[in-house]
Design a protein around this motif. Structure first.
Motif, PDB file in Angstrom:
ATOM      1  N   ALA A  92       0.986  -1.438  -0.175  1.00 43.89           N
ATOM      2  CA  ALA A  92       0.061  -0.171  -0.015  1.00 43.89           C
ATOM      3  C   ALA A  92       0.511   1.210  -0.188  1.00 43.89           C
ATOM      4  O   ALA A  92       2.282   1.438   0.519  1.00 43.89           O
ATOM      5  N   GLY A  93       0.835   2.161  -0.930  1.00 46.91           N
ATOM      6  CA  GLY A  93       0.548   3.395  -0.933  1.00 46.91           C
ATOM      7  C   GLY A  93       2.816   3.243  -2.200  1.00 46.91           C
ATOM      8  O   GLY A  93       2.832   4.975  -1.842  1.00 46.91           O
ATOM      9  N   GLN A  94       2.934   2.281  -2.777  1.00 47.80           N
ATOM     10  CA  GLN A  94       3.919   2.382  -3.034  1.00 47.80           C
ATOM     11  C   GLN A  94       3.673   3.037  -4.517  1.00 47.80           C
ATOM     12  O   GLN A  94       2.110   3.529  -4.580  1.00 47.80           O
ATOM     13  N   SER A  95       4.973   3.880  -4.963  1.00 42.77           N
ATOM     14  CA  SER A  95       4.728   4.932  -6.321  1.00 42.77           C
ATOM     15  C   SER A  95       4.989   4.007  -6.766  1.00 42.77           C
ATOM     16  O   SER A  95       6.320   3.556  -7.286  1.00 42.77           O
ATOM     17  N   GLU A  96       4.948   4.486  -8.309  1.00 41.85           N
ATOM     18  CA  GLU A  96       4.977   3.862  -9.933  1.00 41.85           C
ATOM     19  C   GLU A  96       6.822   3.983 -10.271  1.00 41.85           C
ATOM     20  O   GLU A  96       6.611   2.955 -10.704  1.00 41.85           O
ATOM     21  N   ASN A  97       7.281   4.933  -9.756  1.00 43.93           N
ATOM     22  CA  ASN A  97       8.409   5.346  -9.516  1.00 43.93           C
ATOM     23  C   ASN A  97       9.338   4.459  -8.927  1.00 43.93           C
ATOM     24  O   ASN A  97      10.620   4.201  -9.680  1.00 43.93           O
ATOM     25  N   GLU A  98       8.941   3.362  -8.372  1.00 39.83           N
ATOM     26  CA  GLU A  98       9.028   2.330  -6.978  1.00 39.83           C
ATOM     27  C   GLU A  98       9.302   1.098  -7.981  1.00 39.83           C
ATOM     28  O   GLU A  98       9.277   0.015  -7.714  1.00 39.83           O
ATOM     29  N   ALA A  99       7.876   0.526  -9.032  1.00 42.26           N
ATOM     30  CA  ALA A  99       8.028  -0.293  -9.847  1.00 42.26           C
ATOM     31  C   ALA A  99       8.982  -0.525 -10.710  1.00 42.26           C
ATOM     32  O   ALA A  99       9.718  -0.345 -11.194  1.00 42.26           O
ATOM     33  N   GLU A 100       8.762  -2.557 -10.991  1.00 47.19           N
ATOM     34  CA  GLU A 100      10.030  -2.312 -11.897  1.00 47.19           C
ATOM     35  C   GLU A 100       9.201  -2.731 -13.154  1.00 47.19           C
ATOM     36  O   GLU A 100       8.402  -4.027 -13.430  1.00 47.19           O
ATOM     37  N   THR A 101      10.116  -1.801 -13.798  1.00 49.28           N
ATOM     38  CA  THR A 101       9.163  -1.663 -14.974  1.00 49.28           C
ATOM     39  C   THR A 101       9.800  -2.711 -16.107  1.00 49.28           C
ATOM     40  O   THR A 101       9.377  -2.874 -17.189  1.00 49.28           O
ATOM     41  N   GLY A 102      11.354  -3.292 -15.885  1.00 55.69           N
ATOM     42  CA  GLY A 102      11.453  -4.770 -16.797  1.00 55.69           C
ATOM     43  C   GLY A 102      11.921  -4.397 -18.426  1.00 55.69           C
ATOM     44  O   GLY A 102      11.582  -3.266 -18.496  1.00 55.69           O
ATOM     45  N   ASP A 103      11.959  -5.440 -19.194  1.00 51.42           N
ATOM     46  CA  ASP A 103      12.121  -5.396 -20.568  1.00 51.42           C
ATOM     47  C   ASP A 103      11.662  -5.546 -21.497  1.00 51.42           C
ATOM     48  O   ASP A 103      10.924  -6.208 -22.834  1.00 51.42           O
ATOM     49  N   GLY A 104       9.951  -5.686 -20.696  1.00 54.52           N
ATOM     50  CA  GLY A 104       9.085  -5.552 -21.924  1.00 54.52           C
ATOM     51  C   GLY A 104       8.436  -5.168 -23.132  1.00 54.52           C
ATOM     52  O   GLY A 104       8.850  -3.698 -23.841  1.00 54.52           O
ATOM     53  N   LEU A 105       7.127  -5.152 -23.564  1.00 51.80           N
ATOM     54  CA  LEU A 105       7.210  -4.064 -25.018  1.00 51.80           C
ATOM     55  C   LEU A 105       6.570  -2.200 -24.710  1.00 51.80           C
ATOM     56  O   LEU A 105       6.089  -2.639 -23.633  1.00 51.80           O
ATOM     57  N   PRO A 106       6.830  -2.113 -25.535  1.00 50.11           N
ATOM     58  CA  PRO A 106       5.687  -0.204 -25.428  1.00 50.11           C
ATOM     59  C   PRO A 106       4.915  -0.275 -25.200  1.00 50.11           C
ATOM     60  O   PRO A 106       4.461  -1.455 -26.059  1.00 50.11           O
ATOM     61  N   GLU A 107       4.427   0.836 -24.488  1.00 51.90           N
ATOM     62  CA  GLU A 107       2.956   0.373 -23.902  1.00 51.90           C
ATOM     63  C   GLU A 107       1.738   0.571 -25.527  1.00 51.90           C
ATOM     64  O   GLU A 107       0.927  -0.219 -25.637  1.00 51.90           O
ATOM     65  N   SER A 108       2.243   1.067 -26.588  1.00 48.26           N
ATOM     66  CA  SER A 108       1.314   0.977 -27.561  1.00 48.26           C
ATOM     67  C   SER A 108       1.739  -0.387 -28.282  1.00 48.26           C
ATOM     68  O   SER A 108       1.319  -0.326 -29.063  1.00 48.26           O
ATOM     69  N   ALA A 109       2.852  -0.817 -28.482  1.00 44.77           N
ATOM     70  CA  ALA A 109       3.097  -1.777 -28.755  1.00 44.77           C
ATOM     71  C   ALA A 109       2.066  -3.038 -28.041  1.00 44.77           C
ATOM     72  O   ALA A 109       0.781  -3.762 -28.920  1.00 44.77           O
ATOM     73  N   GLN A 110       1.771  -3.113 -26.997  1.00 41.44           N
ATOM     74  CA  GLN A 110       1.222  -4.010 -25.978  1.00 41.44           C
ATOM     75  C   GLN A 110      -0.452  -4.388 -26.644  1.00 41.44           C
ATOM     76  O   GLN A 110      -1.658  -4.638 -26.980  1.00 41.44           O
ATOM     77  N   LEU A 111      -1.306  -2.186 -26.590  1.00 39.13           N
ATOM     78  CA  LEU A 111      -2.187  -1.980 -26.826  1.00 39.13           C
ATOM     79  C   LEU A 111      -2.891  -3.216 -28.490  1.00 39.13           C
ATOM     80  O   LEU A 111      -4.092  -3.465 -28.442  1.00 39.13           O
ATOM     81  N   ALA A 112      -1.307  -2.647 -29.013  1.00 35.99           N
ATOM     82  CA  ALA A 112      -1.412  -3.166 -30.393  1.00 35.99           C
ATOM     83  C   ALA A 112      -1.900  -4.843 -30.747  1.00 35.99           C
ATOM     84  O   ALA A 112      -2.577  -5.486 -31.626  1.00 35.99           O
ATOM     85  N   ALA A 113      -1.398  -5.623 -30.119  1.00 33.44           N
ATOM     86  CA  ALA A 113      -0.694  -7.071 -29.728  1.00 33.44           C
ATOM     87  C   ALA A 113      -2.586  -7.475 -28.571  1.00 33.44           C
ATOM     88  O   ALA A 113      -2.914  -8.309 -29.729  1.00 33.44           O
TER      89      ALA A 113
END
Length: 221
Positions: free
Chosen positions: A48-69
């Motif tokens: 609870a209270g975690q910031s997005e800046n503290e999230a593990e982003t990894g090496d996945g597809l860009p957001e636009s590519a994920q939406l396209a998929a």
């Protein structure tokens, strides 16, 4: 090809007349689909209270590519993949006169009333908007394959965008599914047939999990 701005907003009435609470509507679309899911653009918060800046982003597809998929899968679950609608959040537009005649509509104070913004005046300087509580959008029409191609509608010489923004809503003319991406959550909501959600959940490049829109969803602060 680019998406075509719509002056006739009747296709969006199933959004504006939905009786779903506004926060549920803008994150999952209208009620009534057999199944729902979340495409996680970031992992869910670990505490609870975690910031997005503290999230593990990894090496996945860009957001636009994920939406396209996602839309590539959903294209097999509609009879009208070449007849689709896209809502673009009006926050991506500035009120500069240089913005190809587009300026913000002055919404009433307090929560916006569901429905449609005032009609286009004779000068054409104001486009109609799809309005739901706390949000307003411009409506576009085209093929699923054209997602994100807003043409000159997002011309912002004063504030160039590094990447065209994604749509807030996408749906086919037959209403077989709806994709909703509000500006705050770290995920995209999807309502569709169970078979479509199952296919998305097993996609090797996507992090899609089943969801109950009537429950509180994980959020970063």
């Amino acid at each position: 090809m680019t998406l075509t701005p719509c002056s006739d907003l009747s296709a969006a009435r199933w959004i504006t007349t939905s009786d779903a609470p506004w926060d549920r509507l803008v994150t999952f679309g209208p009620a009534g689909f057999p199944a729902y899911a979340r495409l996680r653009l970031l992992p869910d918060p670990e505490y609870a209270g975690q910031s997005e800046n503290e999230a593990e982003t990894g090496d996945g597809l860009p957001e636009s590519a994920q939406l396209a998929a996602v839309l590539e899968v959903l294209s097999r679950h509609t009879r009208t993949p070449d007849d689709c609608y896209f809502c673009l959040w009006d926050g991506w537009f500035s009120d500069s006169p240089a913005d190809v005649g587009v300026r913000m509509v002055d919404l009433p104070t307090g929560p916006a009333l569901p429905g449609l913004a005032p009609p286009v005046p004779p000068t054409g300087k104001l486009r109609q908007q799809v309005v739901v509580p706390n949000r307003a959008y411009f409506l576009f029409h085209g093929r699923l394959s054209e997602v994100g191609d807003w043409g000159t509608a997002l011309s912002r010489p004063d504030q160039p965008l590094a990447e065209p923004p994604g749509p807030a809503f996408v749906w086919p003319a037959d209403h077989d599914w709806c994709v909703a991406h509000d500006v705050d959550p770290h995920w995209i909501g999807i309502g569709a047939a169970t078979s479509a959600i199952d296919e998305l959940a097993t996609h090797p490049l996507l992090d899609v999990v089943p969801a109950d829109p009537d429950q509180d969803q994980p959020r970063y602060r």
